[in-house]
Structure formats: C-alpha cells, structure tokens
Design an enzyme around this catalytic site. Structure first.
Site, PDB file in Angstrom:
ATOM      1  N   THR A   1     -25.552   9.655   9.423  1.00  0.00           N
ATOM      2  CA  THR A   1     -24.469   8.674   9.413  1.00  0.00           C
ATOM      3  C   THR A   1     -24.583   7.878  10.706  1.00  0.00           C
ATOM      4  O   THR A   1     -24.433   8.447  11.797  1.00  0.00           O
ATOM      5  CB  THR A   1     -23.095   9.372   9.359  1.00  0.00           C
ATOM      6  OG1 THR A   1     -23.089  10.246   8.242  1.00  0.00           O
ATOM      7  CG2 THR A   1     -21.970   8.358   9.236  1.00  0.00           C
TER       8      THR A   1
ATOM      9  N   LYS B   1     -16.375  10.122  15.281  1.00  0.00           N
ATOM     10  CA  LYS B   1     -17.605   9.318  15.211  1.00  0.00           C
ATOM     11  C   LYS B   1     -17.544   8.359  14.021  1.00  0.00           C
ATOM     12  O   LYS B   1     -17.784   7.157  14.159  1.00  0.00           O
ATOM     13  CB  LYS B   1     -18.820  10.251  15.078  1.00  0.00           C
ATOM     14  CG  LYS B   1     -20.114   9.524  14.746  1.00  0.00           C
ATOM     15  CD  LYS B   1     -21.245  10.513  14.398  1.00  0.00           C
ATOM     16  CE  LYS B   1     -22.366   9.796  13.666  1.00  0.00           C
ATOM     17  NZ  LYS B   1     -23.406  10.658  13.181  1.00  0.00           N
TER      18      LYS B   1
ATOM     19  N   LYS C   1     -20.533   4.734   3.246  1.00  0.00           N
ATOM     20  CA  LYS C   1     -20.169   5.989   3.930  1.00  0.00           C
ATOM     21  C   LYS C   1     -18.980   5.763   4.872  1.00  0.00           C
ATOM     22  O   LYS C   1     -18.024   6.539   4.913  1.00  0.00           O
ATOM     23  CB  LYS C   1     -21.395   6.484   4.718  1.00  0.00           C
ATOM     24  CG  LYS C   1     -21.147   7.660   5.632  1.00  0.00           C
ATOM     25  CD  LYS C   1     -20.989   8.946   4.869  1.00  0.00           C
ATOM     26  CE  LYS C   1     -20.695  10.111   5.792  1.00  0.00           C
ATOM     27  NZ  LYS C   1     -20.418  11.338   5.064  1.00  0.00           N
TER      28      LYS C   1
HETATM   29  P1  NAD Z   1     -26.926  18.506  13.975  1.00  0.00           P
HETATM   30  O1  NAD Z   1     -26.537  18.151  15.354  1.00  0.00           O
HETATM   31  O2  NAD Z   1     -26.779  19.899  13.516  1.00  0.00           O
HETATM   32  O3  NAD Z   1     -28.450  18.046  13.726  1.00  0.00           O
HETATM   33  C1  NAD Z   1     -29.082  16.967  14.331  1.00  0.00           C
HETATM   34  C2  NAD Z   1     -30.456  17.439  14.754  1.00  0.00           C
HETATM   35  O4  NAD Z   1     -31.192  16.339  15.271  1.00  0.00           O
HETATM   36  C3  NAD Z   1     -30.401  18.480  15.879  1.00  0.00           C
HETATM   37  O5  NAD Z   1     -31.091  19.653  15.466  1.00  0.00           O
HETATM   38  C4  NAD Z   1     -31.119  17.807  17.046  1.00  0.00           C
HETATM   39  O6  NAD Z   1     -31.859  18.702  17.836  1.00  0.00           O
HETATM   40  C5  NAD Z   1     -32.011  16.830  16.333  1.00  0.00           C
HETATM   41  N1  NAD Z   1     -32.429  15.705  17.152  1.00  0.00           N
HETATM   42  C6  NAD Z   1     -31.725  14.991  18.049  1.00  0.00           C
HETATM   43  N2  NAD Z   1     -32.498  14.024  18.590  1.00  0.00           N
HETATM   44  C7  NAD Z   1     -33.727  14.132  18.026  1.00  0.00           C
HETATM   45  C8  NAD Z   1     -34.953  13.423  18.168  1.00  0.00           C
HETATM   46  N3  NAD Z   1     -35.077  12.395  18.989  1.00  0.00           N
HETATM   47  N4  NAD Z   1     -36.008  13.817  17.424  1.00  0.00           N
HETATM   48  C9  NAD Z   1     -35.903  14.870  16.574  1.00  0.00           C
HETATM   49  N5  NAD Z   1     -34.765  15.572  16.403  1.00  0.00           N
HETATM   50  C10 NAD Z   1     -33.688  15.205  17.110  1.00  0.00           C
HETATM   51  O7  NAD Z   1     -26.095  17.519  13.024  1.00  0.00           O
HETATM   52  P2  NAD Z   1     -25.881  17.636  11.446  1.00  0.00           P
HETATM   53  O8  NAD Z   1     -24.583  18.281  11.158  1.00  0.00           O
HETATM   54  O9  NAD Z   1     -27.123  18.175  10.834  1.00  0.00           O
HETATM   55  O10 NAD Z   1     -25.687  16.093  11.087  1.00  0.00           O
HETATM   56  C11 NAD Z   1     -26.782  15.207  11.035  1.00  0.00           C
HETATM   57  C12 NAD Z   1     -26.272  13.853  10.541  1.00  0.00           C
HETATM   58  O11 NAD Z   1     -25.634  13.998   9.273  1.00  0.00           O
HETATM   59  C13 NAD Z   1     -25.234  13.203  11.448  1.00  0.00           C
HETATM   60  O12 NAD Z   1     -25.491  11.817  11.483  1.00  0.00           O
HETATM   61  C14 NAD Z   1     -23.909  13.505  10.761  1.00  0.00           C
HETATM   62  O13 NAD Z   1     -22.924  12.548  11.033  1.00  0.00           O
HETATM   63  C15 NAD Z   1     -24.317  13.475   9.313  1.00  0.00           C
HETATM   64  N6  NAD Z   1     -23.485  14.285   8.420  1.00  0.00           N
HETATM   65  C16 NAD Z   1     -23.100  15.540   8.760  1.00  0.00           C
HETATM   66  C17 NAD Z   1     -22.308  16.266   7.885  1.00  0.00           C
HETATM   67  C18 NAD Z   1     -21.895  17.674   8.228  1.00  0.00           C
HETATM   68  O14 NAD Z   1     -21.021  18.196   7.519  1.00  0.00           O
HETATM   69  N7  NAD Z   1     -22.481  18.306   9.225  1.00  0.00           N
HETATM   70  C19 NAD Z   1     -21.899  15.709   6.678  1.00  0.00           C
HETATM   71  C20 NAD Z   1     -22.323  14.440   6.337  1.00  0.00           C
HETATM   72  C21 NAD Z   1     -23.103  13.727   7.230  1.00  0.00           C
END
Ligand code: NAD
Length: 637
Positions: free
Chosen positions: A434, A584, A509
C-alpha cells in the site's frame, strides 16, 4: 552423456530416452525437456512429426524416477512430488492433444510413467518383446499419468483387471486393450524410423505394419468382465474367491500383494471416469486428487520403501484387503478446489521482494502452486522453497514477474530503480504494497520507459488472507499486464478487480481504507454512546448489524469483545490491522485528496483522531478497533 537426446532430424523432431541402465526411468528434468521440445516444434514449419523412442534393449521406459519423491516425501516435504506430478500430467495431456503426429516406439518394459510418455501418442508401435503394465497399486499408488484414461476406455472390465492386478500386456494384448495401435516387428523399426524422418509422413507406417499377434486377454475377456464387474473392491474379491478358475486364482494372488486402498480407489476412479464425457484431462485431474494426497494419507511412501529402498517386499499397508472403508476411498477422491490440477503452463519465474508479514505467506502460496520463486528481504528473512537472493536485483534478474510487498512508497521507488534495469523485456513489476498514488504512477512510468509493464495491486484481507490465499487485489495498469498476472492473483487471492490505468489500484485501496477508518470510528463511538444510554452491546449489535447502520467494521470485525464474529477485540486488541497502519493509509488518502483537490472532511478527521491515538495515547501496536476502549473512557470534555 545426457539422459535424453532431443534433436531435429529431417522432417522429424526426435526424442530418444537415454538412461538404459535405469530402464530409461523418467526424471523430472527429462519431463520438462520433452515438454520444452514439444512446445518448440508445435509451430515449427520444418517439423512434420515427432518420433519418440529409447536406447537400450530392455525398456522404452519402466516408470517415473521416484527416488527423489521418496527422499523428499519421507522428510515431510510433499511439494516436490506434487510439482513433479503436476508438470508430468500436463505433459501427458500435451502428448495426447498434440496437433502433429507423434510416433512412439514401445519396446521392452513400458510401465507407469513410460505409458504416460508413449501411451498417449497418436501412433503407438509395439513389437514382440513389448511388455506394458500399470503396476502402481503394487507401490501403494494408483494408475496415473493418464493411465486411468486408457484403463477406463479398455474393453469391458479389462481396465479394472489391468489396474488391480498390474498384469503385463504383450503386443497383442496392448493393441486389444487400446494401449497401442500397430505391431511392427523389431527388425523393421530402423527402416521405418528412417522413412518417417525423411518423408515426415506417417502414412508410410501402413506398409511396415504386420497383423497383430494374438491377445490372450481377448480370449479371457468374458471371464474378466464377469469377475471384475463388482461395485467395490469387496465385490470383486468375492467374485474371484467364489470362482475357483485359473484366471481368478492368478488375479487374486496378484492382488493380495497390492495396496488395498490403492485398488479400491482405482476401481472407484474407473467407475467415475467411464462414460461419454471422458477425456484425458478429466482422468488426469482425478488422478491428481490422489497424487496430491497419497504421500500424506495413502500407502505410497511405504510402497516405495518396501519395493525400492529396503527391498524387503513386505509393505505394511494401511488397510486389510477385506476392509477398506468407503469413506477412505471418497476422501482420496475429494475435489481439491484451488489446488486442483489446472494444466496451466509451467510455473513462472518470480522475484519476490519484501518477505514480511504479508509477503512471506504470499510467496509460500506461489511456491506451493508450482512457481519458481527467488526471494529477497533486507532483514535476511527467507521462505521455504524459495531461492534466497543476495539483493533485489538478483531476485529480479530473468524473472517473468517481480512482486514487491514493501512498507512504503519511498522504499518502493528505491527498489524499483534497482530492479527495472535488470528485468527482461515484457516482464511485469507487480507491486502489492500500500503506497501513495504518485509513487505507483512514477514507478509505472519508469517501467514503461524500460519496455516493462507495471501493476499497482494493493490488497485487502490482511495476514489471514495472505496465508489462506484469499486476498482481494485492486489493480491499476494495462489490460495485458493484468492478464499476465491473473494466474498469480488466482493463487494468492480470491478476487482481483482491474480498476483502470496505473495508480488506480492504490486509489481504490486508499478510498476503501478511508471508509474503513471512518466507519470504525463511527461504530466505536456508537457503542460507547449505547453503553451510556443503557443499551446492551448485544442488543446494539443485533439491531445495527441488520439495519441501515451496518458496515464491515461492525458486522465482520466488531470492536466490542464477545459480540459478533471473532475479531481482535476478543484477543485484547492485538492486531489484526495495527492503528499505525491505519494512520499510514489515512495519511495516503489525505495526501491524494490534497493533490486532487477533493474535499474529505471525515477522512481528515479520522486521520487526526488515529494520529492522536497512536502518537499521544495508547494506540501504538494496538488494533485499529481499540478505538472502542478509548471512547469508553472519555466524556464530552
Ligand atoms: P512488514 O513490515 O511485515 O513487511 C515488509 C518487509 O519489507 C519487511 O520484512 C522488511 O524487512 C522488508 N523491506 C523493507 N525495505 C526493503 C528493501 N529495500 N528491500 C527488500 N525488503 C525490504 O509489512 P507487511 O505487514 O508485510 O505489509 C507490507 C505491505 O502490505 C505494506 O505496504 C502494508 O501497508 C500492506 N498491507 C498490510 C496488511 C497487513 O494486514 N499487514 C494488509 C494489507 C496491506
């Protein structure tokens, strides 16, 4: 020397199996190589037909190479075997449906995987030493690789007989049973191959053919039909035991060695398959239901152990011959839903960047579905079954699709700048994070300039949906890129909506989550007010959930503990969806609203409130529905 020799020769595409010491047992790599050659020759005007044969005197192909399946399966990894089977079955269908003639020369042993390879071709040639069989019930499996298709089409009850006893067919029997088409004495094979290669014309086969030898099975057909007509394994056993003749006694002796569950399932499969709607795909799809389960719930591993690993020939089958419950048979054949055999082309090469809470389970589902995933995360985390890349660029190199699941737009832009230059032309960059609409559109422009396509495809459904493969994707980008990514959406989610050009997925979204933030606050306010008015929470839920105030926030994610369906409120407001993530998303909505000059007072108010909750109160790390205890504690001032 290679296990398989694939070459163009004259007008023919030639495939020669070349593992004679292993009786040309078919490995996974050989399967993939045959498929690749068939794909290449399909539209090649220089190739008129395909010629399939094998080196060595003893076998065309005595089966699939099951050593690796045993090694992985007995270590609890069933995915390797499932992948092998899926790819092999797709090849079996491809051989049967190929638009050009395929002539297979079936000498010596032709069993299991060998039947799958040579037994569905348009012109199947046998000779005196041909011995064809489907012996899978002997190793705790069922006739697969399209063998059930051939068995179900065999005359009378011959299919049941051949499947349950694993009897070997000579050339006359193979032609009678429909496993072969033509008998050509072995000393005529070289000249025939030469003619086929030179002319590319299968009509030359007619001159080489000799009358088929007698078929002992044809002579026993009436007896076999009577003995194997039973509805279930027990009926067949009763008929065999009460008969007393030689055919029955030999069949009984053979069946007493085989896995009872396998035989019962084979019988049921043939009964279900036989009929006017039978085709090879239907048979393979049913076989795959069994393959998918057989290592975990059947006798396959024990069968291989006894036959090939320990060679003690004393398998301990799960059932007694006379006691296979019908329910165990039905369980093996239950439809597999999303995991069904799909005949989709070989898995895509996917680079997956960002293996956090969401990314890791999404990548795991792609691996399970047979895709080849190379993963990278700065935190060093990895996913079982994925190749661990040392950088985002390495994960993306040569990928058909690169998926990103990252925390925010700035990180997405940095990662995109690294991967776009190394992605092959025509590849798709699929961002599921997102992020702000502007970042999504900027990345799409860069991808476009590099001859790539980009999709912004944020998700709804949370960690649970990511693990279960039930996410909803809202997708911005071109129709063509959407179509290319569709098979992956099908694996990771239950629905993908194409919302228009680049950035529209993020727009959808942001709008969705703005509604979510506002309705959650309204729902929590209303519960707190109801408390003060002396209205019970249950009564409030019962009324509103079926009245005009209902919403997802109330009906599916009720913020009041103990009311409505299970939600984070019942788990002390552990997220779920954390309040800071809502900050966010509401921030992204306001950023977009400002850029587009849209009036969003409720969205702005929701952002202010969630920001206060996270930054000044106790909201950080709590689910976004924890607004209810916040309101509970407060009065009007
Ligand atoms: P998270 O923080 O668990 O995962 C993000 C991952 O990205 C981390 O493991 C981090 O180490 C990695 N990362 C950061 N910078 C990086 C880089 N330069 N190269 C490679 N890896 C990198 O977050 P999440 O919960 O998995 O969410 C991910 C996305 O999905 C976000 O944008 C969030 O808004 C969206 N989202 C989350 C949910 C939820 O319920 N968690 C639901 C819908 C959407």
């Amino acid at each position: 020397m290679s296990d398989i020799d694939i070459r163009n020769q004259g007008r023919a595409g030639r495939i020669t199996l070349n593992r004679p010491k292993a009786l040309n047992a078919l490995t996974y790599a050989m399967c993939l190589a045959v498929e690749e050659a068939l794909d290449r020759w399909r539209d090649d005007p220089a190739i008129d037909l395909v010629l399939l044969d094998a080196e060595g005197d003893r076998a065309f192909c005595a089966g699939g190479d099951i050593a690796e399946m045993y090694a992985t399966g007995s270590a609890g990894d069933f995915d390797y075997g499932r992948r092998f089977w899926r790819d092999e079955y797709r090849l079996n269908a491809k051989l049967a449906e190929y638009p050009k003639p395929i002539v297979s020369f079936l000498h010596g042993f032709v069993m299991g995987g060998g039947v799958g390879l040579g037994g569905h071709c348009s012109h199947r040639i046998v000779c005196d030493d041909t011995r064809i069989a489907m012996p899978e019930c002997g190793i705790g499996f069922v006739p697969d690789v399209g063998g059930s298709y051939l068995l179900a089409r065999a005359p009378g009850r011959l299919g049941e007989y051949l499947g349950l006893t694993a009897a070997r067919m000579g050339p006359g029997d193979a032609i009678h049973a429909g496993f072969a088409d033509a008998y050509v004495p072995r000393d005529g094979w070289e000249a025939l191959k030469q003619a086929l290669v030179e002319t590319g014309d299968v009509t030359g086969l007619d001159a080489a053919m000799a009358p088929a030898p007698d078929s002992p099975l044809a002579a026993q057909q009436a007896q076999i039909d009577a003995l194997f007509a039973g509805e279930a394994l027990r009926d067949v056993l009763n008929a065999l035991r009460s008969d007393g003749g030689d055919v029955a006694a030999q069949a009984l002796a053979a069946m007493s060695r085989n896995a009872p569950l396998s035989m019962a399932v084979t019988l049921e499969m043939l009964h279900r398959l036989r009929g006017p709607s039978l085709n090879i795909r239907k048979a393979l799809e049913m076989e795959y239901r069994v393959s998918h389960r057989i290592m975990e719930h059947g006798d396959f591993l024990e069968g291989i152990r006894a036959a090939i690993i320990d060679k003690d020939k004393s398998p301990k089958w799960r059932h007694d011959l006379d006691n296979v419950p019908a329910v165990d048979v039905s369980r093996m054949l239950m439809p597999l839903g999303k995991l069904s055999l799909s005949f989709k082309e070989r898995g895509m090469k996917i680079g997956f960047i960002g293996l956090g809470n969401m990314g890791a389970p999404m990548a795991a589902n792609l691996i399970k579905a047979g895709h080849e995933v190379s993963g990278f995360d700065v935190a060093g985390v990895t996913v079982e079954g994925a190749a661990q890349a040392a950088s985002a660029g390495e994960a993306a190199r040569g990928a058909d699709i690169v998926i990103t699941m990252l925390p925010n737009g700035a990180i997405l832009r940095a990662v995109a700048a690294e991967v776009i230059p190394v992605m092959p032309p025509g590849a798709v960059l699929l961002d599921c994070s997102t992020v702000d609409v502007e970042s999504a559109r900027a990345v799409a422009e860069q991808a476009d300039a590099a001859g790539l396509a980009a999709l912004d495809a944020p998700v709804s459904g949370g960690i649970g949906g990511a693990a279960a493969g039930t996410l909803t994707f809202m997708v911005g980008g071109s129709e063509a890129a959407f179509a290319k990514a569709q098979p992956l959406f099908d694996v990771m989610g239950q629905k993908a909506v194409h919302c228009g050009p680049a950035g529209n997925g993020q727009a959808a979204k942001i709008c969705n989550n703005m509604i979510l933030g506002v309705t959650m606050i309204a729902t929590c306010e209303a519960f707190a007010l109801a408390d003060k008015l002396g209205l019970s929470r249950q009564a409030m839920f019962d009324v509103v959930s079926t009245s005009s105030g209902y919403s997802w926030s109330l009906n599916a994610y009720c913020p009041a503990p103990g009311i409505g369906p299970k939600s984070p409120a019942d788990n002390d407001y552990k997220p779920g969806f954390a309040s800071e993530l809502m900050v966010k998303d509401l921030g992204l909505a306001q950023q977009a609203a400002e850029a587009a000059d849209a009036d969003t007072p409720m969205g702005a108010q929701a952002l202010a409130l969630y920001r206060q909750f996270v930054e000044e109160e106790d909201g950080k790390g709590r689910d976004f529905s924890a607004m209810l205890p916040r309101f509970e504690k407060r009065g009007r001032s």
